[in-house]
Design a protein around this motif. Structure first.
Motif, PDB file in Angstrom:
ATOM      1  N   SER A   1       0.903  -1.058   0.119  1.00 27.01           N
ATOM      2  CA  SER A   1       0.096  -0.034  -0.091  1.00 27.01           C
ATOM      3  C   SER A   1       0.843   1.416   0.007  1.00 27.01           C
ATOM      4  O   SER A   1       1.891   1.160   0.455  1.00 27.01           O
ATOM      5  CB  SER A   1      -1.033  -0.004   1.459  1.00 27.01           C
ATOM      6  N   ILE A   2       0.371   2.412  -0.438  1.00 26.91           N
ATOM      7  CA  ILE A   2       1.161   3.736  -0.625  1.00 26.91           C
ATOM      8  C   ILE A   2       0.118   4.522   0.063  1.00 26.91           C
ATOM      9  O   ILE A   2      -0.853   4.668  -0.169  1.00 26.91           O
ATOM     10  CB  ILE A   2       1.671   3.710  -1.813  1.00 26.91           C
ATOM     11  N   ILE A   3       0.910   5.620   0.668  1.00 31.78           N
ATOM     12  CA  ILE A   3       0.100   6.613   1.394  1.00 31.78           C
ATOM     13  C   ILE A   3       0.926   8.128   0.874  1.00 31.78           C
ATOM     14  O   ILE A   3       2.228   8.197   1.057  1.00 31.78           O
ATOM     15  CB  ILE A   3       0.295   6.829   2.756  1.00 31.78           C
ATOM     16  N   LEU A   4       0.088   8.810   0.323  1.00 32.44           N
ATOM     17  CA  LEU A   4       0.574  10.216  -0.414  1.00 32.44           C
ATOM     18  C   LEU A   4       0.393  11.089   0.537  1.00 32.44           C
ATOM     19  O   LEU A   4      -0.883  11.562   1.009  1.00 32.44           O
ATOM     20  CB  LEU A   4      -0.049  10.330  -1.757  1.00 32.44           C
ATOM     21  N   ALA A   5       1.412  11.757   0.965  1.00 35.74           N
ATOM     22  CA  ALA A   5       1.295  12.749   1.931  1.00 35.74           C
ATOM     23  C   ALA A   5       2.330  14.031   1.778  1.00 35.74           C
ATOM     24  O   ALA A   5       3.040  14.435   2.303  1.00 35.74           O
ATOM     25  CB  ALA A   5       1.554  12.367   3.507  1.00 35.74           C
ATOM     26  N   THR A   6       2.426  14.250   0.652  1.00 38.71           N
ATOM     27  CA  THR A   6       3.492  15.318  -0.094  1.00 38.71           C
ATOM     28  C   THR A   6       3.175  16.619   0.172  1.00 38.71           C
ATOM     29  O   THR A   6       3.899  17.606   0.169  1.00 38.71           O
ATOM     30  CB  THR A   6       3.588  15.291  -1.641  1.00 38.71           C
ATOM     31  N   GLY A   7       1.873  17.003   0.802  1.00 33.38           N
ATOM     32  CA  GLY A   7       1.549  18.498   1.006  1.00 33.38           C
ATOM     33  C   GLY A   7       1.828  19.413   0.144  1.00 33.38           C
ATOM     34  O   GLY A   7       1.761  19.147  -1.158  1.00 33.38           O
ATOM     35  N   TYR A   8       2.135  20.765   0.562  1.00 30.42           N
ATOM     36  CA  TYR A   8       2.199  21.867  -0.410  1.00 30.42           C
ATOM     37  C   TYR A   8       3.557  22.355  -0.652  1.00 30.42           C
ATOM     38  O   TYR A   8       4.010  22.266   0.476  1.00 30.42           O
ATOM     39  CB  TYR A   8       1.194  22.869  -0.069  1.00 30.42           C
ATOM     40  N   ARG A   9       3.940  22.907  -1.603  1.00 24.08           N
ATOM     41  CA  ARG A   9       5.074  23.780  -1.515  1.00 24.08           C
ATOM     42  C   ARG A   9       4.782  25.244  -1.731  1.00 24.08           C
ATOM     43  O   ARG A   9       3.687  25.690  -2.271  1.00 24.08           O
ATOM     44  CB  ARG A   9       6.080  23.287  -2.855  1.00 24.08           C
ATOM     45  N   SER A  10       5.821  26.002  -1.416  1.00 23.34           N
ATOM     46  CA  SER A  10       5.398  27.471  -1.248  1.00 23.34           C
ATOM     47  C   SER A  10       5.091  28.043  -2.689  1.00 23.34           C
ATOM     48  O   SER A  10       5.830  27.430  -3.695  1.00 23.34           O
ATOM     49  CB  SER A  10       6.482  28.442  -0.546  1.00 23.34           C
ATOM     50  N   ARG A  11       4.182  28.945  -2.917  1.00 25.72           N
ATOM     51  CA  ARG A  11       4.064  29.638  -4.323  1.00 25.72           C
ATOM     52  C   ARG A  11       5.017  30.705  -4.457  1.00 25.72           C
ATOM     53  O   ARG A  11       5.464  31.195  -3.574  1.00 25.72           O
ATOM     54  CB  ARG A  11       2.658  30.180  -4.204  1.00 25.72           C
ATOM     55  N   THR A  12       5.772  30.812  -5.444  1.00 26.60           N
ATOM     56  CA  THR A  12       6.927  31.512  -5.693  1.00 26.60           C
ATOM     57  C   THR A  12       6.418  32.974  -5.955  1.00 26.60           C
ATOM     58  O   THR A  12       5.476  33.173  -6.511  1.00 26.60           O
ATOM     59  CB  THR A  12       7.821  31.067  -6.870  1.00 26.60           C
ATOM     60  N   PHE A  13       7.561  33.787  -5.567  1.00 26.17           N
ATOM     61  CA  PHE A  13       7.295  35.342  -5.990  1.00 26.17           C
ATOM     62  C   PHE A  13       8.611  35.927  -6.470  1.00 26.17           C
ATOM     63  O   PHE A  13       9.613  35.668  -5.965  1.00 26.17           O
ATOM     64  CB  PHE A  13       7.017  35.955  -4.658  1.00 26.17           C
ATOM     65  N   SER A  14       8.518  36.187  -7.734  1.00 28.36           N
ATOM     66  CA  SER A  14       9.493  36.998  -8.069  1.00 28.36           C
ATOM     67  C   SER A  14       9.706  38.706  -8.376  1.00 28.36           C
ATOM     68  O   SER A  14       8.600  38.940  -8.584  1.00 28.36           O
ATOM     69  CB  SER A  14       9.956  36.510  -9.766  1.00 28.36           C
ATOM     70  N   THR A  15      11.090  39.159  -8.216  1.00 29.14           N
ATOM     71  CA  THR A  15      11.111  40.557  -8.493  1.00 29.14           C
ATOM     72  C   THR A  15      12.043  40.986  -9.421  1.00 29.14           C
ATOM     73  O   THR A  15      12.734  39.910 -10.091  1.00 29.14           O
ATOM     74  CB  THR A  15      11.189  41.224  -7.076  1.00 29.14           C
ATOM     75  N   ASN A  16      12.270  42.084  -9.523  1.00 26.88           N
ATOM     76  CA  ASN A  16      13.425  42.573 -10.352  1.00 26.88           C
ATOM     77  C   ASN A  16      14.806  42.417  -9.825  1.00 26.88           C
ATOM     78  O   ASN A  16      15.810  42.203 -10.684  1.00 26.88           O
ATOM     79  CB  ASN A  16      13.386  43.947 -10.684  1.00 26.88           C
ATOM     80  N   ARG A  17      15.055  41.968  -8.646  1.00 35.03           N
ATOM     81  CA  ARG A  17      16.215  41.703  -8.024  1.00 35.03           C
ATOM     82  C   ARG A  17      16.457  40.372  -7.659  1.00 35.03           C
ATOM     83  O   ARG A  17      15.499  39.454  -8.092  1.00 35.03           O
ATOM     84  CB  ARG A  17      16.375  42.354  -6.586  1.00 35.03           C
ATOM     85  N   GLU A  18      17.871  39.989  -7.221  1.00 33.18           N
ATOM     86  CA  GLU A  18      18.254  38.622  -6.906  1.00 33.18           C
ATOM     87  C   GLU A  18      17.295  38.118  -6.016  1.00 33.18           C
ATOM     88  O   GLU A  18      16.748  38.678  -4.853  1.00 33.18           O
ATOM     89  CB  GLU A  18      19.507  38.466  -6.522  1.00 33.18           C
ATOM     90  N   GLU A  19      16.940  36.707  -6.022  1.00 29.68           N
ATOM     91  CA  GLU A  19      16.154  36.016  -5.165  1.00 29.68           C
ATOM     92  C   GLU A  19      16.602  35.893  -3.642  1.00 29.68           C
ATOM     93  O   GLU A  19      15.929  35.726  -2.663  1.00 29.68           O
ATOM     94  CB  GLU A  19      15.940  34.587  -5.742  1.00 29.68           C
ATOM     95  N   GLN A  20      17.950  35.981  -3.468  1.00 31.94           N
ATOM     96  CA  GLN A  20      18.427  35.912  -2.208  1.00 31.94           C
ATOM     97  C   GLN A  20      17.910  37.013  -1.226  1.00 31.94           C
ATOM     98  O   GLN A  20      18.036  36.992  -0.054  1.00 31.94           O
ATOM     99  CB  GLN A  20      19.944  35.958  -1.949  1.00 31.94           C
ATOM    100  N   ASN A  21      17.337  37.992  -1.667  1.00 31.63           N
ATOM    101  CA  ASN A  21      16.663  39.179  -1.079  1.00 31.63           C
ATOM    102  C   ASN A  21      15.201  38.846  -0.598  1.00 31.63           C
ATOM    103  O   ASN A  21      14.737  39.587   0.182  1.00 31.63           O
ATOM    104  CB  ASN A  21      16.670  40.408  -1.943  1.00 31.63           C
ATOM    105  N   LEU A  22      14.791  37.594  -1.073  1.00 30.26           N
ATOM    106  CA  LEU A  22      13.398  37.156  -0.783  1.00 30.26           C
ATOM    107  C   LEU A  22      13.171  36.159   0.126  1.00 30.26           C
ATOM    108  O   LEU A  22      14.322  35.297   0.377  1.00 30.26           O
ATOM    109  CB  LEU A  22      12.427  36.859  -2.089  1.00 30.26           C
ATOM    110  N   TYR A  23      12.410  36.189   1.065  1.00 30.10           N
ATOM    111  CA  TYR A  23      12.519  35.146   2.257  1.00 30.10           C
ATOM    112  C   TYR A  23      11.095  34.442   2.350  1.00 30.10           C
ATOM    113  O   TYR A  23      10.119  35.006   3.023  1.00 30.10           O
ATOM    114  CB  TYR A  23      12.887  35.915   3.386  1.00 30.10           C
ATOM    115  N   PRO A  24      10.897  33.106   1.658  1.00 27.34           N
ATOM    116  CA  PRO A  24       9.551  32.673   1.563  1.00 27.34           C
ATOM    117  C   PRO A  24       9.602  31.887   3.197  1.00 27.34           C
ATOM    118  O   PRO A  24      10.631  31.687   3.698  1.00 27.34           O
ATOM    119  CB  PRO A  24       9.680  31.435   0.716  1.00 27.34           C
ATOM    120  N   VAL A  25       8.478  31.560   3.763  1.00 28.90           N
ATOM    121  CA  VAL A  25       8.612  30.726   5.090  1.00 28.90           C
ATOM    122  C   VAL A  25       7.421  29.712   4.820  1.00 28.90           C
ATOM    123  O   VAL A  25       6.321  29.866   4.894  1.00 28.90           O
ATOM    124  CB  VAL A  25       7.913  31.700   6.073  1.00 28.90           C
ATOM    125  N   ARG A  26       8.139  28.446   4.710  1.00 20.98           N
ATOM    126  CA  ARG A  26       7.568  27.122   4.492  1.00 20.98           C
ATOM    127  C   ARG A  26       8.098  26.022   5.247  1.00 20.98           C
ATOM    128  O   ARG A  26       7.651  25.300   5.987  1.00 20.98           O
ATOM    129  CB  ARG A  26       6.923  26.879   3.217  1.00 20.98           C
TER     130      ARG A  26
END
Length: 408
Positions: free
Chosen positions: A107-132
């Motif tokens: 039997s297999i149980i699927l419990a992969t959950g959700y991943r964060s929706r991404t957010f992009s800007t004009n600058r490098e991604e290291q300036n952004l902080y998702p929380v998941r």
């Protein structure tokens, strides 16, 4: 030599709360065979709610592990495969591909959950902080501790609101940005949404409604309404997306939010789902329901684990419940209020608390409150019992025909 399916393990895809509870549920049901847990993060199962709360602000981050890895291996006899992701499911063949290897399952149980929706800007991604994830939380924690003065938070749902509350507790300036004018009104109603906005503002948060982030610079952000806001940190909690793309072509029914299950949380023969991605036909609410929150993930995990190993299947249903801690107050919600107007029935001025209810026909369908723990517990019981409105109102000690108050 490959093992035959009859001797194959129970496999859990997802090493979070739902996955852990599924393993516990299988063992509790008497299953003594092989149990394999596969998770795409390097971390063993951990608790997510603290990540947007005291994890990022406490002098030392609290331990968020749900069980010690040695306990998982020795007490639950789980084979942990962390840092690995499932990539394909073969339902007729009862096997799953992880990397280049195909693994048989009973039997297999699927419990992969959700991943964060991404957010992009004009600058490098290291300036952004998702929380998941716990990695996200540690990264933001370190940045706040390094001397951040102005934090902009995109998203005024539960995660964003908790981030605002936690960050303000350190005396840091916070701007909370919502693309909608009444954040959380779809779940909680307009009055409650307005009350939460007022709660933020009364605690010194600059709330900007109906706009988004247009540009990000090193020390400020430009909003879509043309205003400039100081910000040396940009964090966001703008919802997530189901981690189910690997199930495409498997025959598992997906509805855009996750995996469609029957009343036993079964998605296909030998396949079960639990947690954020799972929906089920709720008899209590007469609809296909999903509840992407901690309590439901825990309850579903136990149920899916039991049903995956037992011939005596147990149907699943629950009254959704979730909570949030904001500025020293406890916000709680129970039930389902889709299409039902929330009515404020108690307004406790001294501590800012309130109780709001939703009515469906002659029954209470949902309740929301701040600093109303006892009443929320009472409301949940009456929703589960499908009590009449008058019986529930009497037990709650409120007017049976409340007028919507002007203040919450």
């Amino acid at each position: 030599m490959m093992r035959q399916n009859a001797d194959a393990p129970v496999i859990i895809i997802g090493a979070g709360l739902a996955g852990l509870r599924a393993a516990e549920g299988a063992r509790r049901a008497g299953y003594t065979g092989a149990l394999v847990m596969i998770g795409d993060e390097e971390h063993p199962p951990y608790d997510r709610p603290p990540l947007s709360k005291d994890f990022i602000t406490a002098p030392a981050p609290p331990d968020v592990l749900l069980r010690d890895p040695d306990e998982l291996r020795n007490e639950l006899n789980i084979e942990l495969r962390l840092g690995q992701a499932a990539e394909q499911l073969d339902v007729p063949g009862k096997r799953v591909r992880v990397g280049q290897a195909w693994l048989d399952y009973s039997s297999i149980i699927l419990a992969t959950g959700y991943r964060s929706r991404t957010f992009s800007t004009n600058r490098e991604e290291q300036n952004l902080y998702p929380v998941r994830t716990v990695t996200d939380g540690m990264r933001l924690r370190e940045r706040l501790a390094s001397g951040a003065r102005h934090v902009a938070i995109l998203g005024a749902g539960f995660i964003g609101s908790e981030l605002a509350s936690s960050t303000r507790s350190r005396g840091i300036s916070v701007t909370l940005i919502s693309t909608v004018r009444k954040p959380l009104s779809g779940a909680l109603g307009d009055q409650v949404a307005d009350a939460l906005v007022q709660l933020h503002r009364s605690n010194g948060v600059d709330v900007r409604l109906g706009c988004s982030i247009a540009e990000v610079s090193e020390s400020s952000i430009l909003l879509s309404d043309g205003s400039m806001v100081p910000a040396d940190v940009v964090a966001y909690g703008i919802g997530g997306e189901p981690a189910t793309e690997w199930l495409a072509g498997s025959g598992i029914e997906l509805d855009g939010f996750g995996v469609v299950c029957d009343e036993f949380l079964r998605a296909a023969p030998g396949v079960y789902a639990a947690g954020d991605i799972a929906s089920w036909p709720s008899k209590l609410f007469d609809q296909q329901l999903r509840s992407p929150h901690w309590t439901a993930a825990s309850e579903q995990g136990v149920n899916a684990g039991h049903n995956a190993v037992s011939d005596a299947k147990e149907p699943f249903d629950t009254v959704p419940y979730y909570w949030s801690d904001l500025y020293g107050k406890r916000l709680q919600f129970v039930g389902v209020a889709t299409g039902d107007k929330m009515m404020v029935v108690r307004d406790e001025l001294p501590d800012g608390g309130f109780l709001a209810l939703a009515r469906s026909g002659d029954r209470i369908s949902a309740a929301c409150g701040i600093n109303m723990r006892r009443q929320i517990g009472v409301a949940r019981r009456h929703i589960r019992q499908q009590s009449s409105w008058s019986v529930a109102m009497e037990d709650l000690g409120v007017d049976q025909n409340p007028a919507v108050l002007s203040r919450v």
